[in-house]
Write an enzyme that holds these catalytic residues in place. Structure first.
Site, short mmCIF file in Angstrom:
data_model
loop_
_atom_site.label_atom_id
_atom_site.label_comp_id
_atom_site.label_asym_id
_atom_site.label_seq_id
_atom_site.Cartn_x
_atom_site.Cartn_y
_atom_site.Cartn_z
N HIS A 292 111.53 39.94 63.29
CA HIS A 292 112.53 39.09 63.07
C HIS A 292 112.01 37.55 63.65
O HIS A 292 112.90 36.49 63.62
CB HIS A 292 113.66 39.63 64.05
CG HIS A 292 115.02 39.01 63.65
ND1 HIS A 292 115.64 38.33 64.71
CD2 HIS A 292 115.80 38.91 62.63
CE1 HIS A 292 116.92 37.58 64.05
NE2 HIS A 292 116.91 38.08 62.88
N LYS B 193 110.55 34.08 63.63
CA LYS B 193 110.39 32.74 62.96
C LYS B 193 109.34 31.97 63.37
O LYS B 193 109.77 31.12 64.54
CB LYS B 193 111.87 32.11 62.64
CG LYS B 193 112.76 32.88 61.77
CD LYS B 193 113.63 33.97 62.30
CE LYS B 193 114.49 34.50 61.48
NZ LYS B 193 115.65 35.47 62.23
N ASP C 134 97.73 23.62 62.06
CA ASP C 134 96.61 23.04 62.66
C ASP C 134 96.33 23.44 64.20
O ASP C 134 95.70 22.80 64.99
CB ASP C 134 96.48 21.50 62.36
CG ASP C 134 96.09 20.90 60.82
OD1 ASP C 134 95.77 22.34 60.23
OD2 ASP C 134 96.39 20.06 60.54
N HIS D 156 124.69 30.98 62.65
CA HIS D 156 123.43 31.76 62.78
C HIS D 156 122.73 31.32 63.90
O HIS D 156 121.64 31.51 64.02
CB HIS D 156 122.83 31.72 61.32
CG HIS D 156 121.73 32.88 61.08
ND1 HIS D 156 120.23 32.52 61.57
CD2 HIS D 156 121.86 33.97 60.94
CE1 HIS D 156 119.50 33.54 61.30
NE2 HIS D 156 120.61 34.79 60.97
N LYS E 139 120.95 30.83 67.66
CA LYS E 139 120.58 31.66 68.64
C LYS E 139 119.97 30.79 69.93
O LYS E 139 119.02 30.25 69.77
CB LYS E 139 119.43 32.53 68.03
CG LYS E 139 119.82 33.22 66.95
CD LYS E 139 118.69 33.73 66.18
CE LYS E 139 118.87 34.09 64.70
NZ LYS E 139 119.93 34.92 64.68
N ASP F 117 122.92 26.43 83.47
CA ASP F 117 122.90 25.47 84.51
C ASP F 117 122.27 23.98 84.13
O ASP F 117 121.97 23.14 84.88
CB ASP F 117 122.15 25.83 85.69
CG ASP F 117 122.88 26.80 86.55
OD1 ASP F 117 124.03 27.08 86.19
OD2 ASP F 117 122.32 27.43 87.39
#
Length: 427
Positions: free
Chosen positions: A168, A170, A175, A345, A347, A352
């Site tokens: 999952h 991404k 370089d 979508h 995440k 704090d």
């Protein structure tokens, strides 16, 4: 003799069926012992021991000198990613769960193929399930240009026990110097500005500095699993100098090693919180231990705010399973709000006003124990303040659910939530 042979054949067939069932069942239970006891609060978020122990427990240390920039929605996300690919001189490593067909899929394939033709080393790792809607012509275009394209865990009789383990992650690194991570996939839904139900709201992050080497190592971890090839040397790991003010750490989790790292990170951060926890979660299905940690944080005065998808969601089952868990949090004073304009979508977790945790990880058991995930932790007040402002803008476009409203939901919704919660460990 024929009768005896028939019984041997039946016994053999039963044994094979049982073996296959056993392999399939193993997809739905973790192979490692999971975290089962609550974590004792030993220090606060601003105590240096927090970042030290997070590095020791999860593997990579926090590194100084990171510059991270948030990119909101496709119109801000895809142009810098494509520009980074097109300007790469020596190497590109790209791992993603979703890669579907469409104009944006073609744009990425064209850019990656063009660089490969110019001699750049291009490595693309696609999840077999997540890339099922990708046209073969795009893969052919890349491979014919010299791009190494691999699929993560395609089905095969020899490893049925890992069908439920998907990558999952991404990750895009060019370089060995510029990295991207977050929640975005390569599909039409992520294009645009998150302005309608057909175009999703998401955030991705552009990263520079020494932590990019950690991002590269996370990619190579799965590349080795799939191909057996070790990518190394200055083309992938150039010398990196500090370019920004933030401390950062990139770590990964996988059922094949360290499957509890992701949940452990969340639990340690929640336990260390003294003032506030803001969570953006595409899929929010916490288990009992995580619910307990969040509830205890509320009881010691921590402000908890959570934004989740509303009616625009790609899985009604996940939404039902999520809503089934809200009672203790709402009763203890949490703010839970459903984003209204489109599928949410994002995440992200901010604790704090110091720690910002971003990446591919959802707040659910699938991310914590079943998938291969990657998360970037950034420890910086200014970065956290900017992400808090974005969070509050999302919160303003979300419908807040009170405890009284949650209790008064119709019986058919409660029943649907109860049914969905039965498979919560797979969501």
């Amino acid at each position: 003799m024929q009768h005896k042979f028939r019984w041997w054949w039946i016994a053999g067939a039963v044994a094979v069926v049982c073996a296959v069932i056993g392999l399939l069942v193993s997809n739905f239970v973790g192979g490692e012992t999971k975290v089962e006891r609550r974590i004792e609060r030993l220090y606060s978020m601003d105590d240096p021991r927090f970042t030290h122990e997070l590095g020791v427990l999860l593997g990579p240390p926090f590194l100084a000198g990171t510059q991270a920039q948030a990119l909101l929605n496709g119109d801000e996300i895809f142009p810098p990613m494509l520009a980074a690919i097109r300007s790469a001189q020596v190497s590109i490593t790209f791992e993603t769960y979703i890669y579907w067909s469409g104009d944006i899929g073609r744009a990425f394939a064209d850019a990656l193929a063009e660089r490969a033709r110019q001699g750049v080393k291009v490595h693309v790792l696609l999840d077999w399930v997540g890339s099922a809607k990708m046209d073969d012509s795009l893969v052919d275009l890349m491979t014919q240009a010299g791009v190494q394209v691999e699929r993560f865990h395609p089905p095969h009789w020899s490893h049925l026990g890992r069908l439920n383990n998907r990558t999952h992650r991404k990750l895009l690194i060019t370089d060995g110097r510029l990295g991207f991570t977050g929640g975005v996939g390569v599909a039409p839904q992520w294009t645009g500005r998150g302005h309608d139900p057909e175009h999703w709201r998401d955030t991705h992050f552009q990263v520079e500095g020494p932590v990019v080497a950690q991002m590269q190592s996370v990619f190579i971890d799965n590349w080795i699993k799939v191909t057996g090839d070790v990518l190394h040397g200055p083309d992938y790991f150039p010398a990196l100098v500090p370019v920004g003010p933030a401390l950062a750490q990139m770590f990964s989790s996988s059922p094949s090693g360290g499957s509890e790292s992701m949940q452990l990170m969340y639990l340690l951060a929640v336990t260390a919180a003294s003032r506030s926890i803001d969570i953006s979660a595409a899929y929010f299905v916490p288990d009992e231990l995580t619910l307990q940690a969040l509830t205890e944080a509320l009881k010691r005065g921590v402000k908890l705010r959570i934004v989740v998808p509303g009616k625009h969601i790609d899985s009604d089952t996940v939404r039902s399973a999520s809503r089934a868990t809200w009672g203790p949090l709402l009763k203890s004073g949490a703010t839970i709000a459903e984003y209204e304009p489109t599928m949410y979508h994002c995440k992200l977790m901010i604790v704090d006003g110091l720690l910002t945790s971003v990446g591919s990880t959802n707040f659910d058991n699938r991310s914590f124990r079943l998938n291969d995930e990657a998360t970037l932790n950034v420890f910086d007040k200014a970065f956290a303040a900017a992400q808090t402002a974005t969070f509050e803008a999302d919160l303003a476009r979300a419908h807040r659910v009170s405890h009284a409203q949650w209790q008064a939901r119709p019986a058919h919704e409660k029943f649907r939530e109860w049914v969905a919660s039965l498979i919560g460990s797979q969501l």
